[in-house]
Design a protein around this motif. Sequence first.
Motif, short mmCIF file in Angstrom:
data_model
loop_
_atom_site.label_atom_id
_atom_site.label_comp_id
_atom_site.label_asym_id
_atom_site.label_seq_id
_atom_site.Cartn_x
_atom_site.Cartn_y
_atom_site.Cartn_z
N GLU A 1 55.18 18.43 77.71
CA GLU A 1 53.78 18.82 77.51
C GLU A 1 52.93 17.55 77.48
O GLU A 1 53.18 16.63 76.71
CB GLU A 1 53.60 19.59 76.21
CG GLU A 1 52.15 19.99 75.94
CD GLU A 1 51.96 20.67 74.60
OE1 GLU A 1 50.80 20.94 74.24
OE2 GLU A 1 52.98 20.93 73.91
N PHE A 2 51.93 17.52 78.34
CA PHE A 2 51.01 16.39 78.41
C PHE A 2 49.63 16.84 77.92
O PHE A 2 49.13 17.88 78.35
CB PHE A 2 50.88 15.88 79.85
CG PHE A 2 52.16 15.36 80.43
CD1 PHE A 2 52.51 14.03 80.31
CD2 PHE A 2 53.03 16.21 81.11
CE1 PHE A 2 53.68 13.53 80.85
CE2 PHE A 2 54.21 15.73 81.66
CZ PHE A 2 54.54 14.39 81.52
N THR A 3 49.06 16.05 77.04
CA THR A 3 47.68 16.28 76.60
C THR A 3 46.81 15.21 77.24
O THR A 3 47.01 14.01 76.99
CB THR A 3 47.56 16.22 75.07
OG1 THR A 3 48.37 17.24 74.49
CG2 THR A 3 46.11 16.43 74.64
N ILE A 4 45.89 15.62 78.08
CA ILE A 4 45.06 14.68 78.82
C ILE A 4 43.62 14.75 78.30
O ILE A 4 42.94 15.77 78.43
CB ILE A 4 45.08 14.99 80.33
CG1 ILE A 4 46.53 15.06 80.85
CG2 ILE A 4 44.29 13.93 81.10
CD1 ILE A 4 46.64 15.44 82.31
N ASP A 5 43.19 13.65 77.68
CA ASP A 5 41.79 13.52 77.28
C ASP A 5 40.96 13.35 78.54
O ASP A 5 41.07 12.35 79.25
CB ASP A 5 41.64 12.31 76.36
CG ASP A 5 40.21 12.08 75.91
OD1 ASP A 5 39.32 12.85 76.31
OD2 ASP A 5 39.98 11.11 75.15
N VAL B 1 42.86 18.77 78.76
CA VAL B 1 43.80 19.52 79.58
C VAL B 1 45.17 19.48 78.91
O VAL B 1 45.65 18.41 78.51
CB VAL B 1 43.89 18.94 81.00
CG1 VAL B 1 45.02 19.59 81.78
CG2 VAL B 1 42.57 19.13 81.74
N LYS B 2 45.78 20.64 78.77
CA LYS B 2 47.16 20.77 78.31
C LYS B 2 47.99 21.13 79.54
O LYS B 2 47.80 22.19 80.14
CB LYS B 2 47.28 21.86 77.26
CG LYS B 2 46.53 21.58 75.96
CD LYS B 2 47.28 20.58 75.09
CE LYS B 2 46.64 20.46 73.72
NZ LYS B 2 47.39 19.52 72.84
N LEU B 3 48.89 20.24 79.90
CA LEU B 3 49.65 20.40 81.14
C LEU B 3 51.15 20.33 80.84
O LEU B 3 51.62 19.36 80.25
CB LEU B 3 49.27 19.29 82.12
CG LEU B 3 49.61 19.49 83.59
CD1 LEU B 3 48.72 20.57 84.21
CD2 LEU B 3 49.45 18.18 84.36
N TRP B 4 51.87 21.37 81.25
CA TRP B 4 53.32 21.34 81.17
C TRP B 4 53.84 20.97 82.56
O TRP B 4 53.52 21.64 83.55
CB TRP B 4 53.87 22.69 80.75
CG TRP B 4 53.86 22.90 79.26
CD1 TRP B 4 54.89 22.70 78.40
CD2 TRP B 4 52.76 23.37 78.46
NE1 TRP B 4 54.52 23.01 77.10
CE2 TRP B 4 53.20 23.42 77.11
CE3 TRP B 4 51.44 23.74 78.74
CZ2 TRP B 4 52.39 23.83 76.07
CZ3 TRP B 4 50.63 24.14 77.70
CH2 TRP B 4 51.11 24.18 76.38
N ALA B 5 54.61 19.88 82.61
CA ALA B 5 55.02 19.38 83.92
C ALA B 5 56.36 18.65 83.83
O ALA B 5 56.81 18.25 82.75
CB ALA B 5 53.95 18.44 84.49
#
Length: 676
Positions: free
Chosen positions: A584-588, A523-527
């Motif tokens: 930007e968060f990269t969630i494995d 998941v690529k999440l901008w938060a």
Amino acid sequence: MSTPSSARAGHRRALLYFPPALILALAFVPPASSPVAARGEEERRNPAVFSDYRRPAEYGVVVVENVMVPMRDGARLATDLYFPAKNGQIAAGRFPAILDRTPYDKVPRASAVNNPKYFAERGYVFVFQDSRGHGKSEGEFSIYTNEGRDGYDTVEWIAKQPWSDGKVGTSGYSYDAATQNSLARETPPHLTSMFIGHGTANYRNDGAGDNGAFALSHNLIYTIGHAQRDRIARENPAVMARLEDAEAHQLEWMRQPLFKHLQLLEDVPLAKQWYKAWIDHPDYDDYWKQNGYNFEGFYDRYPDVPVYFLGSWYDFFIKGTIRNYLGLSAIHKTPKLLTVAGSAHGPGRGAQRVQNDVDMGPDGAYNWDRIRLRWFDETLMGRRTGVFDEPRVKLFVMGGAEGSQRTPAGRLNHGGRWHSFDRWPVPQAKPTSYYLHAGGGLSTEPPAAGAGPSGFTFDPANPVPQLGGNYSTPSVWGPRDQRCSTAIWPCTNDLPLSSRADVLVFQTPVLDRDISIAGPLTVKLWAASSAVDTDFTVKLVDEYPPSVEYPHGYAMILQDSIVRARYRNSLEKAELMEPGRVYEFTIDMWATANLFKKGHRIRLDVSSSNFPKYDVNPNTGGPIGYDTRRIVANNIVYHDRDHPSHIILPVLQSPATTSSAPAPAADRSSRHKEDR
């Protein structure tokens, strides 16, 4: 000394002279009355996992209990030896050995799961050993950190015995997988083959935590369990009673700050020591790179031997199972195999088709005794079983049952099928981005410019309950409807989690065709957040439509994960956020395999807590585990053209197609190295 329960009734006992001058108890188990047991339903239904290979029992079994095997520092480890036998006596000749090292006491529970008698009946010496400081072994138990040296010493001790042919395989799952990886990292010369089930690769990020968060339920329950096996607790009824009371009230304890848990362990110093170390080392530092905790950075130390990896989609070690497979496959010539089932942690000895209130169908069953026998017959005995003539990767793709129906036992009929592939990641899977949209949409179309964000308030005092998934608690792990019930702690109502104001739901329109996925999830999440530190959680859901039997539908969790904001850039160094700034968060999100049926929806839930699977972030930025303050965070998720938050799904281009390519000749020719 007592005989293992699996070998107790109707067995003759005798005395045997066994080096070094020990008088030991024996138990004789006659061969199975039927030369070939009827093949189970799971074998007939699962040709991708179970071939026609089978072999009857040839021997009885003599059990030599509690042989005290010396370690390099003088400690002696209690070891049960299961010998092939003829006429009540240990059979003549030399045999390959299968080693399982466990902290869970080698009898009776562990014996029932690992089934050493089954292998002794077929010509192996099964060596079952208590870890240092547990069971009847000497020394002090230090979780994970002694297993490499002790395992090495045991492998080499086996190879020197007069009954050994010099070939040593290892077997086991969970902690017993860590004991295998630990000894392999020490490079014992006589290690010949490994069968590793449900094991970690990096315990900081695959067991004790995930992407910076603390695996609360696993760590607390697991430590209490090990503390009860400590000699101090076993010999002190008051200490044991206190631990048992804590286990019975574990959910209440999970509400307490982490440092409060140390009070439970005051009378068991070793358990308190490692639990405190887990709290005090939130960074991925040298503590977590010790042998026993970490393997993925040390694959070059493993002997180049065949390894079979067995995992499950709902296992909390699935990430480690896959990473270990990938890491060793990349540098070794001998074959590495990967099989992933649609179940939770641990193989058991029978069917795994039922998980919680979901039935994966008849294909979901498997029998790991027969899988292991085929593997060891090929790699230790040199029999041609065909295991290396098949594709390297076998995956259970969940889903596919028609309609939203209950089984006669009252469970959701989800179904599933086995598929075989040449490698991982699956070459037939195309990474496909599904974008989050304003208003809760999820589609392959990128978001529009100027689309407004979605926000929610995260109150640490009212975390989102964890319902199923890669939990470490058997009563609640696996697939589960994302609907609360007052019968499920910590739920306080019977509403779906999607009704909570702090859960953002993004879902596709009703699918007009079947969509299958198999592979890693990201998941690529901008938060942004009003706090200097917070968590973001993501959850992939297969949402069933309403039906007569499920009038509200059924939102089945497939996979979930988390990221602690302070570890967004590196697990080795925490960096607090600037409030209000977009990151930007990269969630494995680990991996899964599922067929979303036509009429279903693909759904992604976003929030900031999964309790009690993970500890609840107090949002203060203070020291993890010790900060008693809590503040409310206003968290915002962006999904516009400049901040295209999305999940990457591995979409199978031809779901019904499986690979049947034979193993490369180089792999087949290298599988029986005489010097191993």
